[in-house]
Design an enzyme around this catalytic site. Structure first.
Site, mmCIF file in Angstrom:
data_model
loop_
_atom_site.group_PDB
_atom_site.id
_atom_site.type_symbol
_atom_site.label_atom_id
_atom_site.label_comp_id
_atom_site.label_asym_id
_atom_site.label_seq_id
_atom_site.Cartn_x
_atom_site.Cartn_y
_atom_site.Cartn_z
ATOM 1 C CE LYS A 115 3.996 -0.737 -1.430
ATOM 2 N NZ LYS A 115 5.010 -0.854 -1.315
HETATM 3 N N1 GLU Z 1 7.809 -0.789 1.694
HETATM 4 C C1 GLU Z 1 8.985 -0.317 0.935
HETATM 5 C C2 GLU Z 1 9.119 -0.138 -0.671
HETATM 6 O O1 GLU Z 1 8.552 0.551 -1.050
HETATM 7 C C3 GLU Z 1 9.170 -0.610 1.828
HETATM 8 C C4 GLU Z 1 9.107 -3.072 1.027
HETATM 9 C C5 GLU Z 1 10.350 -4.078 1.892
HETATM 10 O O2 GLU Z 1 10.331 -3.618 3.236
HETATM 11 O O3 GLU Z 1 8.860 -4.942 1.571
HETATM 12 O O4 GLU Z 1 10.414 -0.754 -1.161
#
Ligand code: GLU
Length: 425
Positions: A115
């Site tokens: 993240k």
């Molecule tokens: N931000 C989204 C999540 O928390 C998508 C992450 C992604 O597609 O890599 O799952």
């Protein structure tokens, strides 16, 4: 940009990383993890903090702190979104990165978890400034990102335009167009059909499955959705399409409640011209946090972390909580909801539709062959259904909540791979 995610309400209960750890501990107990493996699985592999300076229009320089945390890459390249918000911090990003690891494992896609975030207030930045911040952040993380290394995606306050800037900056540096370095891109730039709606579609699919399990017909279901960003708005419209009655919605401007039902299509049209729900007359205004306590069958928190805490969990009246956001329920609140017989479909299952279609996007980029929306949705439906059923069965077998069932499933899959790969020394 979409700014309709509600801001955090209470971060004082416990920090999100502790919250993640508490659930991990319970799952680890059922899996009988050896202490060394336990420590290895909980610790992030890499935590990067970068300084992002940009020059403003008047020549002054503004400096932002930014993060990228790679939690685990045992299953494959790390995957996870990037968020822009004034209160982003390392602990939050660490928790969100770990949740991505378990989430990818729950839906069985070959990715690890990561993240990122930039501590900034995007509502106070122009498009040009946002572009500069995004490009400098990407340049600072060139060594981290890569289609086979770490693949970012949208998250709170970031969108397909931001992904296009990341893709372009990375491509300029590697001297070739590298679409697979990021997902959630615009459709004509290597994006996948169905990606924008994927998280909300996944939320709808697991909600329908959960309702089926408890014998609640869509026509009888009254739904409240907190947050009207990408996840909340699509969840609300798809649940509405399935015949559910959406009785409450909210965004940064507050909550809107109408026990007679809200016309979701009308709300979407209203949002297109007004940007927020402020002034929407199809429901009565209500405090955003009070909305969570209103009478309903299904509550979908689709805003930010820590919305359901030990303070308001005793007042939640829903039968089912489906977590569209990451970490909307604290560990303390989990216990209260569980004791009160409220079923929680946890984030690492409920909102996994987004990363699942991100995986499809990455596959399509690498194949250079693009699928129809029908194909994307069909594959997504199969994965969400199978994952839900596996989590449900594990929870039943161990007599635990769906949250712990999902952790057991995700952590076990990663632990197995770690055992087989062994520890390199
Ligand atoms: N931000 C989204 C999540 O928390 C998508 C992450 C992604 O597609 O890599 O799952």
């Amino acid at each position: 940009m979409q700014y309709s995610e509600s801001g955090p309400v209470s971060r004082d209960e416990e920090n999100p990383f502790e919250s993640m750890k508490r659930r991990f501990e319970v799952a680890a107990h059922y899996l009988d993890l050896k202490p060394g493996i336990y420590d290895y699985l909980i610790a992030p592999e890499k935590q990067v903090i970068v300084t992002v300076p940009i020059q403003m229009d008047d020549g002054t320089v503004q400096v932002y702190e930014a993060y990228r945390v790679i939690h685990n890459t045992a299953l494959g390249p790390s995957k996870g979104g990037i968020r822009y918000a004034p209160d982003v911090n390392l602990d939050e990003i660490k928790a969100l990165a770990a949740w991505m690891t378990w989430k990818c494992a729950v839906v069985r896609i070959p990715f690890g978890g990561a993240k990122g975030g930039i501590k900034c207030d995007p509502t106070r930045l122009t498009q040009v400034q946002l572009e500069k911040i995004t490009r400098r952040y990407t340049a600072n993380l060139l060594e981290i990102f890569g289609p086979e290394k770490d693949v970012p995606a949208p998250d709170v306050n970031t969108n397909s335009q931001v992904m296009a800037w990341i893709m372009d900056t990375y491509s300029m540096h590697v001297q070739k167009t590298e679409t697979a370095v990021v997902t959630g891109k615009p459709l004509f730039l290597g994006g996948s059909r169905g990606r924008r709606e994927a998280t909300g579609r996944g939320v709808m699919l697991v909600t329908m499955r959960m309702m089926e399990k408890i014998g609640l017909a869509p026509k009888e279901a009254r739904v409240i959705v907190q947050g009207f960003g990408n996840v909340g708005s699509v969840s609300a419209s798809l649940l509405h399409e399935q015949g559910c009655k959406v009785v409450g919605i909210s965004d940064i401007s507050g909550g809107y409640y109408n026990p007679g039902g809200i016309d979701v299509k009308k709300v979407i049209t209203y949002m297109e011209s007004h940007k927020t729900l402020e002034g929407f007359d199809g429901a009565d205004p209500i405090d955003g946090m009070e909305l969570l306590k209103q009478d309903c069958d299904v509550l979908v928190p689709a805003a930010r972390e820590d919305q359901i805490t030990s303070k308001n969990a005793p007042d939640i009246r829903a039968k089912i909580v489906v977590e569209g956001a990451n970490g909307p329920t604290t560990a303390k609140a989990d216990k209260i909801l569980d004791e009160r017989g409220i079923l929680v479909v946890p984030d690492i299952l409920a909102n996994a539709g987004g990363v699942t279609v991100s995986y499809f996007e990455w596959v399509q980029n690498r194949m250079g062959y693009y699928w129809s929306e029908k194909d994307v949705n069909k594959r997504l439906k199969r994965i969400m259904k199978e994952s839900f059923d596996e989590v449900y069965r594990l929870a039943k077998d161990h007599n635990v909540s769906l949250r712990i069932g999902a952790y057991i499933l995700g952590v076990d899959r990663v632990a197995k791979v770690v055992r087989i790969r062994g520890i390199y020394a």
